[in-house]
Design a protein around this motif. Structure first.
Motif, PDB file in Angstrom:
ATOM      1  N   GLY A  33      16.462   2.913   5.113  1.00 35.18           N
ATOM      2  CA  GLY A  33      16.415   3.904   4.048  1.00 35.18           C
ATOM      3  C   GLY A  33      15.101   4.645   3.931  1.00 35.18           C
ATOM      4  O   GLY A  33      14.841   5.289   2.922  1.00 35.18           O
ATOM      5  N   ILE A  34      14.255   4.572   4.969  1.00 39.00           N
ATOM      6  CA  ILE A  34      12.954   5.239   4.954  1.00 39.00           C
ATOM      7  C   ILE A  34      12.871   6.214   6.118  1.00 39.00           C
ATOM      8  O   ILE A  34      13.097   5.838   7.270  1.00 39.00           O
ATOM      9  CB  ILE A  34      11.793   4.224   5.066  1.00 39.00           C
ATOM     10  N   ILE A  35      12.561   7.471   5.818  1.00 36.35           N
ATOM     11  CA  ILE A  35      12.296   8.441   6.881  1.00 36.35           C
ATOM     12  C   ILE A  35      10.835   8.291   7.290  1.00 36.35           C
ATOM     13  O   ILE A  35       9.931   8.564   6.493  1.00 36.35           O
ATOM     14  CB  ILE A  35      12.560   9.878   6.398  1.00 36.35           C
ATOM     15  N   GLY A  87       3.932   1.592   3.857  1.00 31.35           N
ATOM     16  CA  GLY A  87       4.978   0.875   3.133  1.00 31.35           C
ATOM     17  C   GLY A  87       4.631   0.685   1.666  1.00 31.35           C
ATOM     18  O   GLY A  87       5.496   0.813   0.794  1.00 31.35           O
ATOM     19  N   PHE A  88       3.376   0.382   1.387  1.00 26.51           N
ATOM     20  CA  PHE A  88       2.966   0.190  -0.006  1.00 26.51           C
ATOM     21  C   PHE A  88       3.143   1.478  -0.802  1.00 26.51           C
ATOM     22  O   PHE A  88       3.658   1.462  -1.931  1.00 26.51           O
ATOM     23  CB  PHE A  88       1.501  -0.262  -0.056  1.00 26.51           C
ATOM     24  N   LEU A  89       2.720   2.590  -0.220  1.00 27.92           N
ATOM     25  CA  LEU A  89       2.803   3.861  -0.933  1.00 27.92           C
ATOM     26  C   LEU A  89       4.237   4.341  -1.101  1.00 27.92           C
ATOM     27  O   LEU A  89       4.605   4.878  -2.157  1.00 27.92           O
ATOM     28  CB  LEU A  89       1.986   4.926  -0.183  1.00 27.92           C
ATOM     29  N   VAL A  90       5.054   4.136  -0.061  1.00 31.26           N
ATOM     30  CA  VAL A  90       6.412   4.693  -0.072  1.00 31.26           C
ATOM     31  C   VAL A  90       7.434   3.721  -0.653  1.00 31.26           C
ATOM     32  O   VAL A  90       8.257   4.095  -1.501  1.00 31.26           O
ATOM     33  CB  VAL A  90       6.811   5.112   1.360  1.00 31.26           C
ATOM     34  N   ILE A  93       5.397   1.777  -4.283  1.00 31.24           N
ATOM     35  CA  ILE A  93       5.049   2.708  -5.354  1.00 31.24           C
ATOM     36  C   ILE A  93       6.112   3.792  -5.513  1.00 31.24           C
ATOM     37  O   ILE A  93       6.351   4.279  -6.613  1.00 31.24           O
ATOM     38  CB  ILE A  93       3.663   3.341  -5.094  1.00 31.24           C
ATOM     39  N   GLY A  94       6.759   4.163  -4.399  1.00 30.34           N
ATOM     40  CA  GLY A  94       7.811   5.177  -4.466  1.00 30.34           C
ATOM     41  C   GLY A  94       7.326   6.600  -4.299  1.00 30.34           C
ATOM     42  O   GLY A  94       7.955   7.536  -4.793  1.00 30.34           O
ATOM     43  N   MET A  95       6.218   6.793  -3.589  1.00 27.82           N
ATOM     44  CA  MET A  95       5.721   8.146  -3.342  1.00 27.82           C
ATOM     45  C   MET A  95       6.629   8.864  -2.362  1.00 27.82           C
ATOM     46  O   MET A  95       7.422   8.250  -1.643  1.00 27.82           O
ATOM     47  CB  MET A  95       4.283   8.075  -2.802  1.00 27.82           C
ATOM     48  N   ASP A  96       6.520  10.185  -2.325  1.00 33.30           N
ATOM     49  CA  ASP A  96       7.341  10.993  -1.422  1.00 33.30           C
ATOM     50  C   ASP A  96       7.096  10.578   0.037  1.00 33.30           C
ATOM     51  O   ASP A  96       5.952  10.550   0.503  1.00 33.30           O
ATOM     52  CB  ASP A  96       7.008  12.473  -1.614  1.00 33.30           C
ATOM     53  N   GLN A  97       8.176  10.277   0.742  1.00 30.26           N
ATOM     54  CA  GLN A  97       8.062   9.745   2.097  1.00 30.26           C
ATOM     55  C   GLN A  97       7.443  10.745   3.063  1.00 30.26           C
ATOM     56  O   GLN A  97       6.550  10.402   3.847  1.00 30.26           O
ATOM     57  CB  GLN A  97       9.448   9.326   2.602  1.00 30.26           C
ATOM     58  N   ILE A 198      12.981  -4.088  -1.131  1.00 25.66           N
ATOM     59  CA  ILE A 198      11.583  -3.920  -0.715  1.00 25.66           C
ATOM     60  C   ILE A 198      11.251  -4.831   0.462  1.00 25.66           C
ATOM     61  O   ILE A 198      10.626  -4.416   1.445  1.00 25.66           O
ATOM     62  CB  ILE A 198      10.636  -4.199  -1.899  1.00 25.66           C
ATOM     63  N   LYS A 199      11.699  -6.082   0.378  1.00 26.15           N
ATOM     64  CA  LYS A 199      11.420  -7.055   1.444  1.00 26.15           C
ATOM     65  C   LYS A 199      11.975  -6.591   2.783  1.00 26.15           C
ATOM     66  O   LYS A 199      11.273  -6.607   3.809  1.00 26.15           O
ATOM     67  CB  LYS A 199      12.026  -8.408   1.061  1.00 26.15           C
ATOM     68  N   TYR A 200      13.236  -6.161   2.806  1.00 23.14           N
ATOM     69  CA  TYR A 200      13.869  -5.803   4.073  1.00 23.14           C
ATOM     70  C   TYR A 200      13.372  -4.459   4.597  1.00 23.14           C
ATOM     71  O   TYR A 200      13.339  -4.246   5.815  1.00 23.14           O
ATOM     72  CB  TYR A 200      15.388  -5.823   3.931  1.00 23.14           C
ATOM     73  N   ARG A 201      12.964  -3.578   3.702  1.00 21.32           N
ATOM     74  CA  ARG A 201      12.381  -2.328   4.184  1.00 21.32           C
ATOM     75  C   ARG A 201      11.012  -2.579   4.805  1.00 21.32           C
ATOM     76  O   ARG A 201      10.664  -1.964   5.817  1.00 21.32           O
ATOM     77  CB  ARG A 201      12.292  -1.321   3.027  1.00 21.32           C
ATOM     78  N   PHE A 202      10.243  -3.489   4.221  1.00 18.75           N
ATOM     79  CA  PHE A 202       8.970  -3.861   4.831  1.00 18.75           C
ATOM     80  C   PHE A 202       9.205  -4.536   6.182  1.00 18.75           C
ATOM     81  O   PHE A 202       8.450  -4.306   7.139  1.00 18.75           O
ATOM     82  CB  PHE A 202       8.170  -4.772   3.901  1.00 18.75           C
ATOM     83  N   GLN A 203      10.226  -5.373   6.280  1.00 17.27           N
ATOM     84  CA  GLN A 203      10.539  -6.019   7.550  1.00 17.27           C
ATOM     85  C   GLN A 203      10.851  -4.986   8.624  1.00 17.27           C
ATOM     86  O   GLN A 203      10.382  -5.088   9.765  1.00 17.27           O
ATOM     87  CB  GLN A 203      11.716  -6.982   7.382  1.00 17.27           C
ATOM     88  N   ALA A 204      11.645  -3.977   8.257  1.00 18.56           N
ATOM     89  CA  ALA A 204      11.994  -2.929   9.218  1.00 18.56           C
ATOM     90  C   ALA A 204      10.753  -2.167   9.668  1.00 18.56           C
ATOM     91  O   ALA A 204      10.592  -1.862  10.863  1.00 18.56           O
ATOM     92  CB  ALA A 204      13.010  -1.974   8.595  1.00 18.56           C
TER      93      ALA A 204
END
Length: 311
Positions: A33-35, A87-90, A93-97, A198-204
């Motif tokens: 889910g992250i560009i 990863g921390f910022l996006v 925190i949810g900043m614009d990717q 959050i955990k699985y997005r960081f893993q990716a």
């Protein structure tokens, strides 16, 4: 004159490997889910770490393979560090990717250029005029050569193919891969099932960082004269992901097509029109992307964009 040697050589596989590994990292990130447009900055970080270690240890009595693995370890550390920031910022925190990724790309380019300028102006260090030269001894450049055939080409190529196969199996045949994809398809339902998005997005992102570290070593071996930038290969890797429709096999196919076109242009032009050559190498994937976007865009299925991306 064109012959098989123009296409089946070490540089061909190094460029191919760099592109497909970058596309693989982008695939992992997108499925969660992250560009990830920060591929350019991550690749710069990896090449910087790999190159600096080789440069500073060049006077040490360290075996060539030792330098290679130490440099690879430095590349992993550099890339993962930048990835954790991204990863921390996006993610956290949810900043614009896209804006965050572009900012990191610019920052890494500036930092790498600054470091090289500092080293260049330091009289205690021996450099070429405007870039750091990665230390690779003659024996290292010709390792695994038997009867004039550089077997390291095939060694590296098969490693990359195994990585791609493992990536496909991981994403579509394992439970962690399914959970990563669920974060990209429907993060709300994933949370309802008690899983940490959050955990699985960081893993990716971390797994992708390891792939980028591999790509960094291939890029540095192909282009050891590192001047702070990586020729837009991060963006090209993202282009290969889109051209390949998020299919590992098609990603490899389009990456190889890109390398063949690059080889053809260089072979026909020789040492002339280098700026035009660079331009054509970027126009080709852009034309294919435009063609793909106009005629075909999968709306569903495992090769469609993750729904959380909103594409």
């Amino acid at each position: 004159m064109l012959n098989l040697v123009n296409f089946i050589n070490k540089d061909t596989f190094l460029i191919f490997s760099t592109l497909v590994l970058l596309a693989g990292a982008a695939l992992l990130s997108e499925r969660s889910g992250i560009i990830n447009i920060a591929l350019e900055g991550q690749l710069i970080a990896g090449v910087l770490g790999y190159t600096l270690i080789g440069f500073f240890l060049k006077q040490r009595s360290i075996p060539d393979y030792g330098l290679y693995f130490i440099g690879f370890g430095a590349a992993i550390i550099f890339v993962i560090f930048l990835t954790l920031i991204f990863g921390f910022l996006v993610v956290y925190i949810g900043m614009d990717q896209i804006l965050t990724a572009l900012a990191l790309n610019i920052i890494m380019l500036g930092m790498a250029s600054f470091i090289i300028v500092y080293l260049k102006d330091n009289p205690n260090l021996i450099l070429k005029e405007d870039y750091v030269w990665l230390y690779i001894s003659d024996s290292f450049k010709t390792y695994l050569v038997i009867d004039g055939i550089n077997l390291s080409i095939f060694y590296q190529f098969f490693i990359v193919l195994l990585i791609l196969l493992g990536l496909h199996v991981f994403l579509f045949r394992t439970t962690p891969g399914l959970r990563i994809r669920s974060c990209g398809e429907n993060p709300k339902i994933t949370k309802m099932n008690g899983l940490s998005v959050i955990k699985y997005r960081f893993q990716a992102l971390i797994l992708g960082a390891v792939l980028i570290a591999f790509a960094s070593t291939f890029f540095a071996e192909w282009k050891p004269d590192f001047n702070g930038n990586v020729n837009g290969f991060g963006y090209l890797g993202l282009s290969m992901l889109i051209l390949g429709m998020r299919n590992v096999g098609l990603i490899a196919f389009f990456s190889f097509c890109f390398v063949v076109l690059k080889t053809l242009v260089v072979s026909f032009s020789g040492d002339k029109y280098q700026e035009l050559i660079t331009t054509i190498n970027y126009i080709f994937p852009l034309m294919l992307l435009s063609f793909y976007g106009y005629f075909y865009k999968p709306k569903s299925g495992k090769y469609a964009p993750s729904k959380a991306l909103g594409l």
